[in-house]
Design an enzyme around this catalytic site. Structure first.
Site, mmCIF file in Angstrom:
data_model
loop_
_atom_site.group_PDB
_atom_site.id
_atom_site.type_symbol
_atom_site.label_atom_id
_atom_site.label_comp_id
_atom_site.label_asym_id
_atom_site.label_seq_id
_atom_site.Cartn_x
_atom_site.Cartn_y
_atom_site.Cartn_z
ATOM 1 C CD GLU A 15 9.277 -6.942 -6.123
ATOM 2 O OE1 GLU A 15 8.377 -6.469 -5.346
ATOM 3 O OE2 GLU A 15 9.633 -6.614 -6.904
ATOM 4 C CG ASP A 67 11.119 -6.617 -2.763
ATOM 5 O OD1 ASP A 67 9.731 -7.466 -2.023
ATOM 6 O OD2 ASP A 67 11.415 -7.519 -3.892
ATOM 7 C CG ASP A 94 13.269 -3.548 -4.624
ATOM 8 O OD1 ASP A 94 12.043 -2.790 -5.009
ATOM 9 O OD2 ASP A 94 14.363 -3.692 -4.572
#
Ligand code: ATP
Ligand code: MG
Ligand code: MG
Length: 661
Positions: A442, A515, A517
């Site tokens: 990403e 990530d 998250d």
């Protein structure tokens, strides 16, 4: 003569005034028939009949004739008779000693349709047609019944072979009869008319003008094995184009119970438009358009007007019923599979060339669009259920078209993939897929870390910018336009959809590394949806994985341990680091990690943990139900709530298997 002319001396082989010819009378037609009838082939031959029939139709449309006979004899002689006013035979004021008839027969650009006085909306406009047929016939006889007298005159190759002679009184008869035989010197020995072609010509004329009856007759010997064309028939269609459409549809089913048909006068006595349109289920489309009963196979402004009216009407209906997908439908989708008949009558039409295959009058587009638009709106809203069926059908067609175009572009891209890998791909150096993997990461900063952390020989990095498009809700068109996805497809090399081929996959493992998250989970889920929908084989064959980057680093003294998530961190604090004062760092993203940390925790095959993405096998009949379930799960999860998706990826053991590779 001026000095200028005297000083120019002619040499033997020079190119001079002597080489310049001026063709007289009808000579230009015989020397260059192509300019007048488009050639000397079969199409051109049949155009001769069209010219004479057009003249008779003009007489009918002007309200002076109600009947036309068309006869084809065994020797290729054609006779066309109407009961109109009859071509004038009185002496022409400009040509003393010659009848108007002879002027018309032997002079180009002579006729009664230039001013609009004798004819309002005529197919004839150049004053050429009849004289051209005359020029190209070895035998032509004209008979005029006017003022209760019958007259006749014969011609050959454009020249009168005798005077106009009176044949005496006739009672119940008036009009013009033209009987001609095409010149074999022009069309070749044995040139023959096709009965079927002439019959169709006559029939379409009858459909185009309700006020006329056309009697067709053909020598039965000419019909041979032709079972479709009758030897004689009286053609009269009070239903006009509606009758035409009904006959063309036969028993094929259409999408709407009733065709869209109508007839509207143009404002200010400018003529009129008539149309009949159906959308058959089999999508065998055609369009026949006419101007002043002259067929216009190459279309032109009247067709453009109709297209505009139909597509505009359909889109506003789409808005009315709140169907957003209607925006994708184009005029080609509407026209393509439809059976369309369009006939306009206008003053002073302008065509391209004497064969009049294309209408050039710009005005006609505006007139037709305005005439048809309101009617179409009414027709659509009068039966919303039927109109929705039509709209949905056209939308599907539009989407199918986009899918095809996309597949074509994708396959072209994969064909050239060796030469054109995406610029931002950091490829691995090994030449075969064995043991190689590509990390989909990403953003560029994470991409930078990953590039430093990788094993160049076996690990490739493809940074994807921003959020990739949510494919579950994207149209095919949008998906195709998405740069990130097309880079991804290029890098993998295995194709999409029907073109997918596992053997072409350029890597053994495709690893999604985002990530730890919520945003990262979102991107991972979008990618998984994309693969699930466009390359299911990639998942079925076990090529797709999720990397598990850590969220925390817990350290004390010289010892550091990475925690995957909050639960893992708490666990570490209670066990390994129990009672100790720890240093806790939380990674905001992969880009924040040192390359060495990233390598150690997430990328190094000897130390990392990967999740393999799985779906139930579609080929196993017992698993079908589950496949369906997974499908709907994907569709619904890729909708709105990112937390849900995150949960899903974390929890769903069936879809994601914990595995060490
Ligand atoms: N069947 C007919 N009945 C009455 N008048 C006719 C008939 N056929 C021809 N004419 C007259 O002869 C004229 C010349 O016909 P011709 O076909 O040569 O030219 P046009 O019809 O005026 O134009 P175009 O060249 O576009 O056909 C016509 O304008 C019309 O005045
Ligand atoms: Mg004409
Ligand atoms: Mg003429």
């Amino acid at each position: 003569m001026s000095d200028l002319f005297q000083n120019t001396v002619r040499k033997e082989d020079s190119y001079s005034a002597q080489d310049i010819e001026v063709l007289e009378g009808l000579e230009p037609v015989r020397r260059r028939p192509g300019m007048y009838i488009g050639g000397t082939d079969e199409r051109a031959l049949h155009h001769l009949v069209a010219e004479i029939l057009d003249n008779a139709m003009d007489e009918a449309v002007a309200g002076h004739a109600s009947r036309i006979d068309l006869e084809l004899a065994l020797d290729a002689t054609v006779t066309i008779r109407d009961n109109g006013r009859g071509i004038p035979i009185d002496e022409h004021p400009k040509y003393p000693g010659k009848s108007a008839l002879e002027v018309i027969m032997t002079t180009l650009h002579s006729g009664g349709k230039f001013s609009g006085k004798a004819y309002a909306t005529s197919g004839g406009l150049h004053g050429v047609g009849l004289s051209v047929v005359n020029a190209l016939s070895d035998r032509l006889t004209v008979e005029i019944a006017r003022d209760r007298q019958l007259y006749t005159q014969s011609y050959s190759r454009g020249l009168a072979v005798g005077d106009l002679v009176g044949l005496g009184p006739v009672n119940n008869r008036r009009g013009t009869t033209i009987k001609f035989h095409p010149d074999p010197l022009i069309f070749g020995e044995g040139a023959a008319f096709k009965p079927e072609r002439l019959y169709r010509m006559a029939r379409s004329k009858a459909y185009l003008y309700k006020g006329v009856e056309i009697r067709w007759a053909c020598d039965p010997e000419l019909l041979g094995t032709d079972a479709v064309t009758p030897a004689s028939e009286t053609l009269r269609f009070p239903g006009g184009l509606n009758d035409y459409l009904t006959a063309a549809l036969k028993d094929r089913k259409a999408l709407t119970p009733a065709p869209f048909a109508g007839e509207v006068p143009f404002p200010g006595d400018a003529g009129r438009a008539e149309w009949a349109i159906a959308w058959p289920e089999d999508e065998e489309g055609f369009i026949h358009s006419y101007c002043n009963t002259v067929p216009t196979p190459q279309g032109g402004s009247h067709e453009m007007g109709l297209r505009a009216a139909l597509i505009r009407g359909l889109k506003s209906f789409g808005e009315l019923v709140n169907n957003k997908r209607a925006g994708q439908v184009t005029a080609d989708d509407v026209f393509g599979g439809a059976n369309i008949l369009l006939s306009v009558f206008i003053r002073d039409p302008s065509f391209q060339g004497q064969t009049k295959e294309k209408l050039a009058t710009a005005e006609a587009a505006r007139l037709v669009e305005a005439a048809v638009k309101d009617h179409f709106d009414h027709w659509l809203s009068a039966d919303p259920a039927a109109s929705n069926v039509l709209l949905d059908h056209l939308i599907e067609k539009a989407e199918e078209r986009q899918r095809k175009r996309q597949a074509k572009e994708m396959s072209r891209k994969t064909a050239t993939r060796k030469l054109r890998l995406p610029g931002k791909l950091a490829d691995c150096s090994r030449n075969t897929p064995d043991g190689t993997e590509v990390f989909l990461v990403e953003g560029d900063s994470a991409g930078g870390s990953a590039k430093q952390a990788r094993n160049r020989e076996t690990q490739a990095i493809l940074p994807l910018r921003g959020k990739i498009l949510n494919v579950a809700s994207a149209t095919a068109d949008k998906m195709r336009a998405n740069q990130e996805l097309s880079d991804l497809i290029q890098a993998l090399g295995c194709g999409v959809g029907r073109d997918f081929s596992s053997e072409k996959l350029r890597y053994e493992r495709v690893i999604i590394m985002t990530d730890a998250d919520v945003d990262g989970a979102h991107i991972a889920s979008l990618l998984m949806t994309f693969f699930y929908r466009e390359m299911p084989g990639l998942i079925q064959n076990g090529h797709l994985y999720l990397a598990l980057p850590p969220l925390y680093r817990v350290s004390h003294g010289g010892k550091s341990v990475y925690a995957r998530d909050d639960i893992h961190k708490e666990e570490l604090l209670k066990t390994v680091f129990a009672g100790k004062k720890v240093e806790l760092s939380r990674f905001k993203g992969l880009g924040e990690m040192q390359p060495s940390q990233l390598k150690e925790t997430t990328m190094d095959p000897t130390k990392r943990t990967l999740l393999r993405v799985v779906v139930p096998d579609t080929h196993d009949p017992e698993m079908r139900g589950e496949v369906e379930q997974t499908k709907s799960l994907v569709e619904s999860l890729m909708g709105r709530k990112p937390e849900l998706r995150f949960q899903y990826i974390q929890d769903n053991a069936k879809f994601v298997q914990d595995i060490d590779v």
